[in-house]
Design a protein around this motif. Structure first.
Motif, PDB file in Angstrom:
ATOM      1  N   ALA A  43       1.155  -0.746   0.052  1.00 50.05           N
ATOM      2  CA  ALA A  43      -0.346   0.061  -0.227  1.00 50.05           C
ATOM      3  C   ALA A  43       0.671   0.794  -0.093  1.00 50.05           C
ATOM      4  CB  ALA A  43      -1.005  -0.329   1.390  1.00 50.05           C
ATOM      5  N   TYR A  44       1.736   0.868   1.009  1.00 50.91           N
ATOM      6  CA  TYR A  44       2.544   2.055   0.503  1.00 50.91           C
ATOM      7  C   TYR A  44       3.126   2.515  -0.611  1.00 50.91           C
ATOM      8  CZ  TYR A  44       7.177   5.197   1.680  1.00 50.91           C
ATOM      9  OH  TYR A  44       7.958   6.255   2.099  1.00 50.91           O
ATOM     10  N   GLY A  45       4.162   1.189  -0.672  1.00 46.26           N
ATOM     11  CA  GLY A  45       5.002   1.538  -2.480  1.00 46.26           C
ATOM     12  C   GLY A  45       4.282   1.401  -3.470  1.00 46.26           C
ATOM     13  N   TRP A  46       2.292   2.004  -3.455  1.00 40.21           N
ATOM     14  CA  TRP A  46       1.469   1.899  -4.340  1.00 40.21           C
ATOM     15  C   TRP A  46       1.230   3.267  -4.190  1.00 40.21           C
ATOM     16  CZ3 TRP A  46       0.023   0.719  -9.499  1.00 40.21           C
ATOM     17  CH2 TRP A  46      -1.136   1.610  -9.646  1.00 40.21           C
ATOM     18  N   ARG A  47       1.274   3.918  -3.332  1.00 35.12           N
ATOM     19  CA  ARG A  47       0.945   5.413  -3.220  1.00 35.12           C
ATOM     20  C   ARG A  47       1.550   5.921  -2.969  1.00 35.12           C
ATOM     21  NH1 ARG A  47      -1.004   3.910   2.226  1.00 35.12           N
ATOM     22  NH2 ARG A  47       0.670   4.453   3.110  1.00 35.12           N
ATOM     23  N   LEU A  92      14.894   2.825 -21.306  1.00 36.92           N
ATOM     24  CA  LEU A  92      14.367   3.458 -20.371  1.00 36.92           C
ATOM     25  C   LEU A  92      15.220   4.183 -19.909  1.00 36.92           C
ATOM     26  CD1 LEU A  92      11.862   4.813 -19.636  1.00 36.92           C
ATOM     27  CD2 LEU A  92      11.372   2.327 -18.428  1.00 36.92           C
ATOM     28  N   LYS A  93      15.884   2.424 -19.420  1.00 33.31           N
ATOM     29  CA  LYS A  93      17.134   3.240 -18.833  1.00 33.31           C
ATOM     30  C   LYS A  93      18.497   4.071 -18.555  1.00 33.31           C
ATOM     31  CE  LYS A  93      20.818  -0.208 -16.215  1.00 33.31           C
ATOM     32  NZ  LYS A  93      21.268  -1.145 -16.524  1.00 33.31           N
ATOM     33  N   PRO A 118      14.291   3.643 -10.687  1.00 33.25           N
ATOM     34  CA  PRO A 118      14.089   3.491 -11.662  1.00 33.25           C
ATOM     35  C   PRO A 118      12.378   2.179 -12.047  1.00 33.25           C
ATOM     36  CG  PRO A 118      16.357   3.067 -11.408  1.00 33.25           C
ATOM     37  CD  PRO A 118      15.658   3.861 -10.177  1.00 33.25           C
ATOM     38  N   LEU A 119      12.888   1.957 -11.219  1.00 30.43           N
ATOM     39  CA  LEU A 119      11.134   0.851 -10.985  1.00 30.43           C
ATOM     40  C   LEU A 119      10.279   1.403 -11.443  1.00 30.43           C
ATOM     41  CD1 LEU A 119      10.380  -2.006 -10.749  1.00 30.43           C
ATOM     42  CD2 LEU A 119      10.419  -2.058  -8.110  1.00 30.43           C
ATOM     43  N   ALA A 148       6.316   3.428 -17.050  1.00 33.06           N
ATOM     44  CA  ALA A 148       6.096   3.575 -19.190  1.00 33.06           C
ATOM     45  C   ALA A 148       5.428   1.979 -19.119  1.00 33.06           C
ATOM     46  CB  ALA A 148       7.142   2.599 -19.262  1.00 33.06           C
ATOM     47  N   GLU A 149       5.749   0.797 -18.716  1.00 27.90           N
ATOM     48  CA  GLU A 149       4.401  -0.291 -19.076  1.00 27.90           C
ATOM     49  C   GLU A 149       2.852  -0.397 -19.253  1.00 27.90           C
ATOM     50  OE1 GLU A 149       5.264  -3.076 -19.914  1.00 27.90           O
ATOM     51  OE2 GLU A 149       7.490  -3.012 -19.407  1.00 27.90           O
TER      52      GLU A 149
END
Length: 345
Positions: free
Chosen positions: A28-32, A59-60, A76-77, A83-84
């Motif tokens: 949840a934290y990562g998504w936010r 892209l990198k 970068p992630l 991009a995806e």
């Protein structure tokens, strides 16, 4: 089942639940954090910044460049995920991209996928000479200088107009260009635009003009361009010169004399200059000069092809940008005495 076994299973389930809650919390934290990244403005300090994406950049590579320029500190992630999500991974175009204040990572990737590269504008000003044009092109930002070391004849050859003198052949207008375009690209476009303009306007000209070719019209238009910047006067001034051509009078136009003086012109024209013969001295030679003397804009060309009717054969500058017109030499001499010599009755 023993109490100890039941207690152990309960403890295990509790641990699993805690792990799952921790994972859910992290997700949840990562998504936010990711959502905040994709919607938050990039670190653009001021307008005018850009990023130049080279051919073959991944892209990198682009993300590394953004981080190096301090435009993004995101991992970068996140850029890969965005991009995806936008379905643009592998479809980012090379080129220079503007970085406006308030632009988000989503905006930037969308522009790169659409190839919306940064465009700059170059304006050719009405009344410039070809020399002025070349000097301005040499100073244009991010414009490749392929013709900088070429003389005028070589430039004309490069733009496929080898049989033409360059003066007057380029249409004053604003031309958009992108990084990688060259000075020769803009010259070719402006040359083509002028040709199309003449092809359109020449057949619509007033009948009985003493102009044999569109090039004659271009020459006359350049004189009109240099004689006045007032829209209301262009047809009248064109009419004066047309009537002079029709009656075989000398054109006697100072801008043409000045053009023929070249670099010797120091800002003032003297009586001796009017009697010194050059191919462009319309006080000593009849008819039109051999080439245009500047780059005329469309209004001046239209005026040359549709001059005002009347009997006026002379005009003199008032000193405020406008002119006084007259039909007789006596009247003209009185106007010269008044407006040039300040001897008004």
């Amino acid at each position: 089942m023993s109490r100890r076994t039941m207690h152990g299973r309960a403890l295990w389930r509790g641990v699993v639940l805690l792990v799952l809650l921790a994972i859910a919390g992290a997700l949840a934290y990562g998504w936010r954090d990711y959502a905040n990244f994709s919607q938050s403005p990039l670190h653009v300090e001021a307008s005018g910044q850009s990023i130049d994406v080279g051919r073959g950049s991944s892209l990198k590579d682009i993300v590394a460049q953004l981080r190096q320029q301090g435009i993004s500190t995101a991992q970068p992630l996140y850029w890969r995920l965005l991009a995806e999500q936008l379905r643009v991974a592998g479809r980012l175009h090379a080129g220079e991209y503007a970085l406006g204040t308030g632009m988000t990572p989503r905006d930037l990737l969308t522009n790169m996928a659409a190839g919306k590269v940064l465009q700059r504008n170059f304006t050719i000003v009405d009344g410039w000479t070809f020399r002025d044009l070349r000097q301005a092109l040499a100073k244009a930002e991010k414009l490749r200088q392929d013709g900088a070391e070429l003389d005028d004849a070589a430039v004309m050859q490069k733009i496929e107009a080898a049989d033409e003198a360059p003066e007057g052949r380029f249409l004053p207008e604003t031309y958009a260009y992108v990084k990688g375009d060259s000075d020769l690209d803009i010259l070719k476009r402006a040359h083509t635009a002028m040709g199309k303009m003449l092809d359109t306007l020449w057949p619509q000209r007033d009948p009985k003009l003493p102009l044999a070719t569109p090039y004659d019209a271009l020459i006359l238009a350049s004189i009109v361009e240099k004689e006045t910047g007032r829209a209301d006067e262009r047809p009248r001034i064109a009419g004066v010169f047309i009537r002079r051509l029709q009656t075989h009078m000398l054109l006697q136009t100072d801008p043409s004399v000045i053009y023929g003086m070249g670099e010797s012109y120091a800002g003032n024209i003297h009586k001796s200059d009017l009697t010194t013969d050059t191919p462009y001295n319309t006080y000593t030679r009849p008819g039109l000069p051999p080439t245009p003397i500047a780059l005329p804009g469309k209004p001046a060309i239209v005026a040359a092809l549709h001059p005002a009717s009347g009997s006026e054969l002379y005009f003199v500058a008032r000193g405020d940008g406008s002119h006084v017109f007259s039909s007789t030499l006596d009247e003209h001499n009185r106007n010269v005495a008044c407006y040039q010599l300040k001897r008004c009755p």
